[in-house]
Design an enzyme around this catalytic site. Sequence first.
Site, PDB file in Angstrom:
ATOM      1  N   HIS A   1      -6.251   9.667  -0.648  1.00 58.03           N
ATOM      2  CA  HIS A   1      -6.936   9.702   0.647  1.00 58.03           C
ATOM      3  C   HIS A   1      -6.106  10.305   1.770  1.00 58.03           C
ATOM      4  CE1 HIS A   1      -4.870   5.755   0.459  1.00 58.03           C
ATOM      5  NE2 HIS A   1      -4.644   5.958   1.754  1.00 58.03           N
TER       6      HIS A   1
ATOM      7  N   ASP B   1       1.132   5.121  -0.357  1.00 61.96           N
ATOM      8  CA  ASP B   1       0.446   6.415  -0.330  1.00 61.96           C
ATOM      9  C   ASP B   1       1.122   7.402  -1.272  1.00 61.96           C
ATOM     10  OD1 ASP B   1      -1.597   6.000   1.712  1.00 61.96           O
ATOM     11  OD2 ASP B   1       0.071   5.803   3.113  1.00 61.96           O
TER      12      ASP B   1
ATOM     13  N   ASP C   1      -7.703   1.629   2.395  1.00 60.47           N
ATOM     14  CA  ASP C   1      -7.257   2.572   3.423  1.00 60.47           C
ATOM     15  C   ASP C   1      -8.148   3.796   3.612  1.00 60.47           C
ATOM     16  OD1 ASP C   1      -5.497   3.231   5.483  1.00 60.47           O
ATOM     17  OD2 ASP C   1      -4.231   4.449   4.185  1.00 60.47           O
TER      18      ASP C   1
ATOM     19  N   HIS D   1       0.866  -1.184   0.000  1.00 56.94           N
ATOM     20  CA  HIS D   1       0.000   0.000   0.000  1.00 56.94           C
ATOM     21  C   HIS D   1       0.897   1.227   0.000  1.00 56.94           C
ATOM     22  CE1 HIS D   1      -3.115   2.856   0.682  1.00 56.94           C
ATOM     23  NE2 HIS D   1      -2.641   3.204   1.876  1.00 56.94           N
TER      24      HIS D   1
END
Length: 1115
Positions: free
Chosen positions: A424, A56, A178, A54
């Site tokens: 996000h 970001d 997430d 994951h």
Amino acid sequence: MQRWLLLLGVVGLVTTVPTSFDQITPRDGESCGYDSCTDAEPGVLNVHLVSHTHDDVGWLKTLDQYYYGSRNTIQKACVECILNSVVKELWLDPKRKFIYVETAFFWKWWVAQPASVKSQVHTLVRQGRLQFVGGAWSMNDEAASHYQSTVDQFTWGLQKLNDTFGDCGRPRVGWQIDPFGHSREFAANLASMGYDGLFLGRIDYQDKARRLRERTMEMLWRGSDDLGKASDIFTGVLYNTYSPPAGFCFDVLCNDEPIIDDVSSPMYNADAKVTTFLEFVLAQSTYYRSNNVLVTMGGDFTFMDASLWFDNLDKLIKHANLKAAKENLKVKLFYSTPTCYLKAVKDANPTLPIKQDDFFPYASDSTAYWTGYYTSRPTTKRMERETNNFLQTFKMLQSLTNLPESNMFILNELKSAMGMMQHHDAITGTEKQHVTHDYERIVTRAVDDAYIIGNQAFNKLLMPEASLVYERCEFNQSQCSVTERSQAFVVTVFNNQVMPKASAKIDLPVTGDGYSVYDETGTNIPCEIQKLSSEYFSMPTRQSNATHNLCFFAKNLPGLGYKNFYVKKVTKEKRDTKKTFEYHSNINDYWKDIRDKIEVDINNAEAKTIAGNSDTNVFEKVPVRDNLNVEVHDYDKDINWDVLKDGDEKNEEEVQGILKEANKKLVEEMARVSKDSKTVFPRMSDDEMRMLSDDPLVVEGPQDIVLENDYIILSINKDSGWTNYSSKTDGTTLSYLPVPGYYIGCEGNNRAPANRSSGAYIFRPNMTSTPVLHTFRDFPVTNVVQSELQEVHIHYDDSVCLTVGLKDDTVYFSTILNIDLGREYVLRFQTDLKTDGAFYTDSNGRQMLKRIRNSRPQWNVTLAEPISGNYYPVVNEIYIEDEDLRVVVNVDRARGGASLEDGWLEIMQHRRLKHDDAFGVGEALNETAGGKGLYSIDTVMLQVVSKTKENLINTAEKSLKFFSEPQLFVAEAPFSLNKFKTMTNVYSFLKTDLPKGVHLLTLEPWKNKILIRFENYLDKELSPDYVSVDLTKVFNTIGIRSIKETTLAANIWFEDYKQWEWNTDEEFSESFNKEYGNEDVSRAKERKKYDDDRLIIKLRAKEIRTFVAEYGVKN
């Protein structure tokens, strides 16, 4: 070669015979997508091990810092390392699989790779060993993002994957592991894009506990009641968010023990590790309805050394399967992907529960309601909204004015910046401060670069033989170099909405107070010059010489077009100070005397504008009478005795005597004699005096402040603040109280839920009972300025300046905020509407969802935080209503909103906090500039609506217009007003007005074609069965020759997509909003389909349709 280049450029590639040049089409023995999946075995538990990372797109570090592995003292993370390592390890063993999500990172990596590595990646994708899930530019937030931006960033990311890898690169599932809550509109969007499933990581802790008990972790989610079955999508909640089971993180970032299967080693632990893992998956399986479980093996920025993961997973699979076979455990482990897991569940054909609402608000424990990020970093949220408006405008202008293809590089730069902003941890405001600055840097540069498109387009249309140079301004803080330095300048107001007759209030920062404004015909129009509020001069980020705002209304703007205005600075002459004076016993004579000399626009006297001669000051032209002596004034001469006679001469002398005396007293009372000149002024009301003054007059007398235009009368009580709204068009009335105030954020050490602090994610006020706001000061308000533009400016203290004004039939509230540390600022509206706890908020700026205070649709909620636990995301609109009236508040950026008492609405506007909330950011949400709290300037719009169908349709249109307001482009005018009159100063790209409810969502270049999206923004209660749009009669500068429909993200031909069907426990209701809190609501019925008529398309309620169109350019 040319053939294959063309193949790369189409949407939805078809399978062809591969050649040596073709890296896309699977070879013999290769398969991708569902065909590449390991078959699940019936009668056993199939454990799908999903290797993932994951990544970001900015959070604790910037995008570039994450990519290159810089600043590892903040966080050890290197995306370039991850992709390099994963590709190497996948290549070593064909059984291994991996998924990747964020196209922004992948594309940054991909363009830097040599041909040899690209060839390897193509092979991995063709064989289904490297699969893309999600596939948008970033993993977008679902609370603060607008559906237009979400669709755009999916289109951009998927276009890259499709052009590079064809159908094998197409993601089949959404992967929202997430984001902090999940929206219904996003589910509808994914279904319309052709995704077969969606996987979620975070849902409310109470909701998750219930779903585990009831085995409802997987469901069929209906994204839209208006779209019905077409918006259904399989949705699964991941068991362990997106982390591996405890003890099974095999990463350089983790401290878990590896699997050691050397029996000769004293560290041997393979049996114990396998036993523990099997216990975990067997427990997990009890909460799901098929014989498949998905186990996430990865986490934040994992797989920087992919060999650690894959070596251990190879051992785990080997020894677990051996143990299962030996002990007849009926368990099978294998490498898999979310796509393959979904296929296995579909093949198992379970009966699923349904969901028809959304997953907001999200709470991770009893005091951690993630509702603060709806508002965090409001200036960043506003920047994102404005940038989206620029993106839509520049895409349209590039297409409609046939600009050079070389512009696509800078247009794509802007697409990438906006895709990044949907992340996000970007639009949410949940990143570190230096990351915020980097987001702003990237977006600002992209918009600045893209301004070349506006310059090219407008100059092409306005005046081919000359060139205007449009410069970007920061109107949000009244700063604009062009308007400040120029003696004359052009203002181009562009309306990218197709709805005609739009209007906009124009505020331009200027120096001095002498300006004239001319419309597209060169006719002088009313304007007003207001001194800037003192707050602007205190903004550390503001670099401007402007002292005033030049204000006027741009009316009747064409749909999808522009209108020009010419502004020039005028020299303001000094007043004549000669000791001459005049008097008038009747105020009407005063106006008549002026009118005899010059024509005056009294309604715009404050703006010093005179019809026919705008350069002249009205006060310098007042005629005077010389040598008037009050002492010997003949009081009889101004009385017309003849008109007073009634035919009875008996008492004529008596009447004349009385009138003479009365007139004498009147004139004496009116005479205001100065010590030197004994100047006499006529008696005038405060309002009349204000209209003649140079500057707005402070109004302190009446109890009520009255604002009025052609549509509304607004009466504000100065003592209480209660406001009476009255519509002139339909008689609608409402009494409401606007309450500016703030909550104090909780402060704690975060070591236990009771000590949770309010922070970037979490909203937690230091009260849990009655939602009483701290107010800045009590009424009465005495420092009120009322202007000719029908505005009231209220300065509460050094923190807040509130402007209340009228624009057509709406009321707007503009707020300048600079709040103290520890405060969370709110604007609340209190009414006496009986709302029974219900209110409505939008889902990503589109459909509206019903909320009920202290309630959840699918479970009995317990609220330890009844204020923050009743907050919901508001991207564009929130409203309350009773049987007859609807009160709508529109916001100019994403917000949090609530109705904490019946008849109340509130929106949070700014947050500045002392502590972090311990969810990873590691610093307090405390934005500052120049040692002060960061200023935020925002606007909300209030609509008071009588609930007729026509009014509700108009309300929907106004809400859409407010989201995407007309844009201002300014350029210095190197020519005269006469030259301006010869230019093309008003133009619409529309051939004809489009039907009510139709919105042009997208118009952009698409290789050698154009991509068009039309939507019907009305719901089924307001829309007819369908509205028709004839594409041959829409545009002036381009002609549509043919169209082919795609799914929403334009990566699949619509005719090639077939939606999956699922068995469900129950039927969906016709309307979630009607069902929630009620009973006996009818079940949903399938909508009738309507065929297009060649280039005449039909749009049903809330339907978005996407087309790739061939077109020709018109002269």
